[in-house]
Design a protein around this motif. Sequence first.
Motif, PDB file in Angstrom:
ATOM      1  N   PHE A 281       0.834  -1.202   0.000  1.00  0.00           N
ATOM      2  CA  PHE A 281       0.000   0.000   0.000  1.00  0.00           C
ATOM      3  C   PHE A 281       0.870   1.255   0.000  1.00  0.00           C
ATOM      4  CE2 PHE A 281      -3.238  -2.964   1.714  1.00  0.00           C
ATOM      5  CZ  PHE A 281      -4.270  -2.670   0.832  1.00  0.00           C
ATOM      6  N   ARG A 282       2.009   1.192   0.679  1.00  0.00           N
ATOM      7  CA  ARG A 282       2.894   2.356   0.716  1.00  0.00           C
ATOM      8  C   ARG A 282       3.439   2.653  -0.687  1.00  0.00           C
ATOM      9  NH1 ARG A 282       6.230   0.761   4.513  1.00  0.00           N
ATOM     10  NH2 ARG A 282       5.033   1.716   6.207  1.00  0.00           N
ATOM     11  N   GLN A 283       3.725   1.598  -1.451  1.00  0.00           N
ATOM     12  CA  GLN A 283       4.217   1.795  -2.818  1.00  0.00           C
ATOM     13  C   GLN A 283       3.175   2.455  -3.705  1.00  0.00           C
ATOM     14  OE1 GLN A 283       5.402  -2.099  -4.087  1.00  0.00           O
ATOM     15  NE2 GLN A 283       7.141  -2.215  -2.677  1.00  0.00           N
ATOM     16  N   GLN A 284       1.891   2.200  -3.403  1.00  0.00           N
ATOM     17  CA  GLN A 284       0.806   2.796  -4.194  1.00  0.00           C
ATOM     18  C   GLN A 284       0.332   4.130  -3.620  1.00  0.00           C
ATOM     19  OE1 GLN A 284      -0.262   1.503  -7.058  1.00  0.00           O
ATOM     20  NE2 GLN A 284       1.187  -0.202  -6.877  1.00  0.00           N
ATOM     21  N   ASN A 285       1.043   4.617  -2.554  1.00  0.00           N
ATOM     22  CA  ASN A 285       0.678   5.893  -1.917  1.00  0.00           C
ATOM     23  C   ASN A 285      -0.750   5.891  -1.384  1.00  0.00           C
ATOM     24  OD1 ASN A 285       3.207   7.143  -2.431  1.00  0.00           O
ATOM     25  ND2 ASN A 285       2.572   7.549  -4.535  1.00  0.00           N
ATOM     26  N   VAL A 286      -1.161   4.769  -0.843  1.00  0.00           N
ATOM     27  CA  VAL A 286      -2.502   4.646  -0.251  1.00  0.00           C
ATOM     28  C   VAL A 286      -2.372   4.811   1.257  1.00  0.00           C
ATOM     29  CG1 VAL A 286      -4.484   3.128   0.115  1.00  0.00           C
ATOM     30  CG2 VAL A 286      -3.297   3.117  -2.081  1.00  0.00           C
ATOM     31  N   ASP A 287      -3.039   5.851   1.804  1.00  0.00           N
ATOM     32  CA  ASP A 287      -3.017   6.058   3.247  1.00  0.00           C
ATOM     33  C   ASP A 287      -4.329   5.580   3.852  1.00  0.00           C
ATOM     34  OD1 ASP A 287      -4.858   7.928   2.494  1.00  0.00           O
ATOM     35  OD2 ASP A 287      -3.631   9.678   2.984  1.00  0.00           O
ATOM     36  N   LEU A 288      -4.542   5.910   5.129  1.00  0.00           N
ATOM     37  CA  LEU A 288      -5.714   5.399   5.835  1.00  0.00           C
ATOM     38  C   LEU A 288      -7.013   5.886   5.214  1.00  0.00           C
ATOM     39  CD1 LEU A 288      -6.692   3.774   8.280  1.00  0.00           C
ATOM     40  CD2 LEU A 288      -6.588   5.869   9.629  1.00  0.00           C
ATOM     41  N   HIS A 289      -7.034   7.141   4.769  1.00  0.00           N
ATOM     42  CA  HIS A 289      -8.268   7.693   4.211  1.00  0.00           C
ATOM     43  C   HIS A 289      -8.545   7.144   2.811  1.00  0.00           C
ATOM     44  CE1 HIS A 289      -8.611  10.398   7.616  1.00  0.00           C
ATOM     45  NE2 HIS A 289      -7.344  10.762   7.439  1.00  0.00           N
TER      46      HIS A 289
END
Length: 420
Positions: A281-289
């Motif tokens: 998820f970090r590689q896809q720049n996906v955060d909690l929101h």
Amino acid sequence: MAARVRFSQERPGVTYVQSTSVGGTTPSLSTKPVSQLLADLLAKPMPTLVSEREYQVMDACTAASIGEENVLRELIKIKPYSLSAKNRAGWTPLLYGAYLGHQGICAFLISIGVMIDDCNSRGQTALMMAAACGNTNVVRLLLEKGASTDRCDKDERQALHYAASCSQNVVVDVLLGAGADPNAADVNGMSPLQEAAISGHELTVISILEKGGSAHQKNKRGEDAMALASDNPKVLQLIADHEKTASAAEAVEQPRGPYRAPQCLADLLEEMNLERFVDKFRQQNVDLHLFFDLNEKDFEEMRIPYGPKKRMLKVIERYRATGVINADTFDSIPPIASSSVAPSQLQQSTRALERDESSSSSELLRSLRFIRDTNEATKKLAIEALQSLHVDHNDKLRPLLTGIMHGVEQIAARAARHEL
């Protein structure tokens, strides 16, 4: 009466193909004239002439199987198509390289663009072959380059099935860490845990149980892992001990203090026992929101396996409906604390205020609606910005990011006005 064989006393006759008579003489045993013999030979169909170079260079599958990377580099100049071509059994050079543990060969073939999940006539991929043979470095390489852990062969067996049935415990750990489903069932309903149990692979059984493998899952014959390991006391004891430990952990209810909401996506994934996907998820720049805006297609594009994908989608669905996270490890958790209003609070406030539009709270209702609409617009801009990160056009990316910041400032200003 015994059977008897009678042998003749005469010499056996000999029949010769006699040549035609020449000049009226008696036919002799001489052969045809040389000129006639050559004419007959030349009249026969001749084999296709092949250049000597064709025999000097071995084929790509042979080169990959014996680790001859130099030959492959030569072949790519002569026959580039052969490095991804299949033989009669449907095997590619990458399959041979993975099967026999040639990491350098696999890295070279992947670098020139061969299909990493291409399969043979039985549906077996390079990851399955490397997993079955315990070629851990090749398995790590294939996973790093995007090989699918949930790809199935013709019997719906995945790479984890191959590793578990062949007692490749280290590979099992690597695959589970990459998100392989420990409860995936093949065409006969057999899971990797059942494969390990019936084969008596103790360490593999422990690894799969610790990563969520179900000892109660049954195959199409109604057999679970304990039934399949009935003649192996050690495996039965391992499963029994794991069940006892799990039951004891569930029975002991520790008093919970005030729940601390996840502050980031890593906290949420850790609570769901899915922390192995944090880097993805970090590689896809996906955060909690942004996580709660994902859908099934997004998870498929990120190659999230079926089991974890369903768990995440269930959490997202419940959060959207109630604002409460219900993960598998706990029953009920309060809404996520954040600087913005949770969807459930917006819905509850909106429904309450709609009953009395004439109340003094109408301004608050409009503010809540404004926050909701602006949030949606901001999320869309954020998604567009993330999609544009791979494109080298700064002039396109800059206004998107500017729009996001402007939307955030509007939300903050309106929320501060009403102390939300």
